[in-house]
Design a protein around this motif. Structure first.
Motif, PDB file in Angstrom:
ATOM      1  N   VAL A   1       0.855  -1.199   0.000  1.00  0.00           N
ATOM      2  CA  VAL A   1       0.000   0.000   0.000  1.00  0.00           C
ATOM      3  C   VAL A   1       0.884   1.239   0.000  1.00  0.00           C
ATOM      4  CG1 VAL A   1      -1.836   1.228   1.206  1.00  0.00           C
ATOM      5  CG2 VAL A   1      -1.758  -1.270   1.290  1.00  0.00           C
TER       6      VAL A   1
ATOM      7  N   LEU B   1      -6.401   5.972  -1.989  1.00  0.00           N
ATOM      8  CA  LEU B   1      -6.764   5.304  -0.736  1.00  0.00           C
ATOM      9  C   LEU B   1      -7.896   6.000   0.004  1.00  0.00           C
ATOM     10  CD1 LEU B   1      -3.220   4.538   0.757  1.00  0.00           C
ATOM     11  CD2 LEU B   1      -4.596   3.133  -0.776  1.00  0.00           C
ATOM     12  N   THR B   2      -8.167   7.247  -0.325  1.00  0.00           N
ATOM     13  CA  THR B   2      -9.220   7.977   0.396  1.00  0.00           C
ATOM     14  C   THR B   2     -10.610   7.720  -0.174  1.00  0.00           C
ATOM     15  OG1 THR B   2      -8.992  10.016  -0.914  1.00  0.00           O
ATOM     16  CG2 THR B   2      -7.576   9.779   1.034  1.00  0.00           C
TER      17      THR B   2
ATOM     18  N   TRP C   1     -11.460   1.659  -2.870  1.00  0.00           N
ATOM     19  CA  TRP C   1     -10.137   1.561  -3.481  1.00  0.00           C
ATOM     20  C   TRP C   1      -9.619   0.130  -3.561  1.00  0.00           C
ATOM     21  CZ3 TRP C   1      -5.755  -0.257  -1.039  1.00  0.00           C
ATOM     22  CH2 TRP C   1      -5.776  -0.309   0.361  1.00  0.00           C
ATOM     23  N   THR C   2     -10.125  -0.780  -2.747  1.00  0.00           N
ATOM     24  CA  THR C   2      -9.668  -2.177  -2.798  1.00  0.00           C
ATOM     25  C   THR C   2     -10.447  -3.014  -3.817  1.00  0.00           C
ATOM     26  OG1 THR C   2     -11.142  -2.752  -0.977  1.00  0.00           O
ATOM     27  CG2 THR C   2      -8.868  -2.177  -0.398  1.00  0.00           C
TER      28      THR C   2
ATOM     29  N   ILE D   1       0.702   6.487   5.694  1.00  0.00           N
ATOM     30  CA  ILE D   1      -0.507   7.043   6.302  1.00  0.00           C
ATOM     31  C   ILE D   1      -0.332   8.494   6.764  1.00  0.00           C
ATOM     32  CG2 ILE D   1      -0.161   6.197   8.662  1.00  0.00           C
ATOM     33  CD1 ILE D   1      -3.209   5.387   8.549  1.00  0.00           C
TER      34      ILE D   1
ATOM     35  N   ILE E   1      -1.759  11.272   4.557  1.00  0.00           N
ATOM     36  CA  ILE E   1      -3.208  11.263   4.332  1.00  0.00           C
ATOM     37  C   ILE E   1      -3.910  11.942   5.501  1.00  0.00           C
ATOM     38  CG2 ILE E   1      -5.212   9.754   4.006  1.00  0.00           C
ATOM     39  CD1 ILE E   1      -3.154   7.653   2.899  1.00  0.00           C
TER      40      ILE E   1
ATOM     41  N   GLN F   1      -9.341  10.241   7.325  1.00  0.00           N
ATOM     42  CA  GLN F   1      -9.469   9.092   6.415  1.00  0.00           C
ATOM     43  C   GLN F   1      -8.810   7.815   6.954  1.00  0.00           C
ATOM     44  OE1 GLN F   1     -11.121   9.246   3.453  1.00  0.00           O
ATOM     45  NE2 GLN F   1     -11.674  11.341   3.921  1.00  0.00           N
ATOM     46  N   HIS F   2      -8.029   7.922   8.020  1.00  0.00           N
ATOM     47  CA  HIS F   2      -7.240   6.769   8.487  1.00  0.00           C
ATOM     48  C   HIS F   2      -8.099   5.551   8.830  1.00  0.00           C
ATOM     49  CE1 HIS F   2      -3.566   9.414   9.779  1.00  0.00           C
ATOM     50  NE2 HIS F   2      -3.846   9.524   8.503  1.00  0.00           N
TER      51      HIS F   2
ATOM     52  N   GLN G   1     -11.052   4.583   7.809  1.00  0.00           N
ATOM     53  CA  GLN G   1     -11.602   3.938   6.613  1.00  0.00           C
ATOM     54  C   GLN G   1     -10.518   3.177   5.861  1.00  0.00           C
ATOM     55  OE1 GLN G   1     -11.234   5.819   3.119  1.00  0.00           O
ATOM     56  NE2 GLN G   1     -11.552   3.733   2.429  1.00  0.00           N
ATOM     57  N   ILE G   2      -9.338   3.750   5.744  1.00  0.00           N
ATOM     58  CA  ILE G   2      -8.241   3.098   5.018  1.00  0.00           C
ATOM     59  C   ILE G   2      -7.813   1.823   5.739  1.00  0.00           C
ATOM     60  CG2 ILE G   2      -5.806   3.340   4.355  1.00  0.00           C
ATOM     61  CD1 ILE G   2      -6.500   6.372   3.862  1.00  0.00           C
TER      62      ILE G   2
ATOM     63  N   SER H   1     -10.349  -0.839   5.309  1.00  0.00           N
ATOM     64  CA  SER H   1     -10.289  -1.390   3.947  1.00  0.00           C
ATOM     65  C   SER H   1      -9.160  -2.396   3.816  1.00  0.00           C
ATOM     66  CB  SER H   1     -10.100  -0.266   2.922  1.00  0.00           C
ATOM     67  OG  SER H   1     -11.226   0.576   2.888  1.00  0.00           O
TER      68      SER H   1
END
Length: 196
Positions: free
Chosen positions: A63, A111-112, A116-117, A133, A136, A140-141, A143-144, A147
């Motif tokens: 990532v 990634l936001t 995205w996956t 990270i 970003i 958003q952390h 959620q990322i 994911s």
């Protein structure tokens, strides 16, 4: 200030436009001078990442893979037997990775964004999330991290590194630096168990 960089006076945080300007004019991680101070620090750091890499994976999600340098080093450590899927926002960085690390399968993803996956060939038994990270927005952390967790096999392992609060933060490139408590808490909220 670099062209394309917008920092607000109020909070000195990077704007989302900073990473939308594709800064990878060269494959910088492949060409650092190993004898200049930054090169010494970078290559020493990568050496530690590789030394601690949890070998034995079959499929790795890298990532924030950038120009593919660390993914390539993981592939070599795994005796060229592991499948590495790299994701990065920068198409320019991925162009360098395609040329310099052709063994990686690469996807341009933001990634936001919530999906995205989607379409990645998971599940993954290893994840490499190195020095990403902090670039970003902290909103958003969660959620990322969720994911990433959602595309991992049960019992899979993720290697993550973040800059410490003890290091100076460049407001043009880093939203925040982390204490061990802070990053451990964020990982816990995303259902990760922290081993070390």
């Amino acid at each position: 200030m670099e062209q394309g960089v917008a920092i607000t006076k109020e909070n000195r945080q990077p704007s989302s436009d900073y990473y939308r300007t594709d800064r990878y004019d060269q494959a910088e991680h492949w060409v650092y001078d190993p004898f200049n101070p930054y090169g010494i620090i970078y290559y020493s750091y990568v050496k530690e990442v590789i030394r601690h890499w949890p070998c034995g994976g079959r499929k790795v999600l890298d990532v924030g893979c950038g120009d593919g340098y660390i993914g390539h080093e993981i592939w070599k450590k795994e005796n060229q037997t592991v499948e590495i899927i790299g994701v990065d926002y920068s198409e320019k960085a991925l162009q360098h990775a395609r040329r310099l690390a052709p063994e990686l399968k690469l996807y341009c993803r933001d990634l936001t964004t919530p999906n995205w996956t989607g379409g990645l060939p998971g599940p993954f038994d290893r994840v490499n999330f190195i020095e990403t990270i902090e670039h970003i927005d902290p909103k958003q952390h969660k959620q990322i991290l969720h994911s990433i967790h959602s595309v991992m096999e049960p019992g899979g392992l993720m290697m993550i590194s973040v800059p410490s609060l003890r290091l100076p933060r460049d407001p043009r490139t880093h939203y925040k630096h982390f204490s061990l408590t802070d990053i451990t808490s964020q990982l816990g909220e995303a259902e990760f168990r922290v081993d070390k």
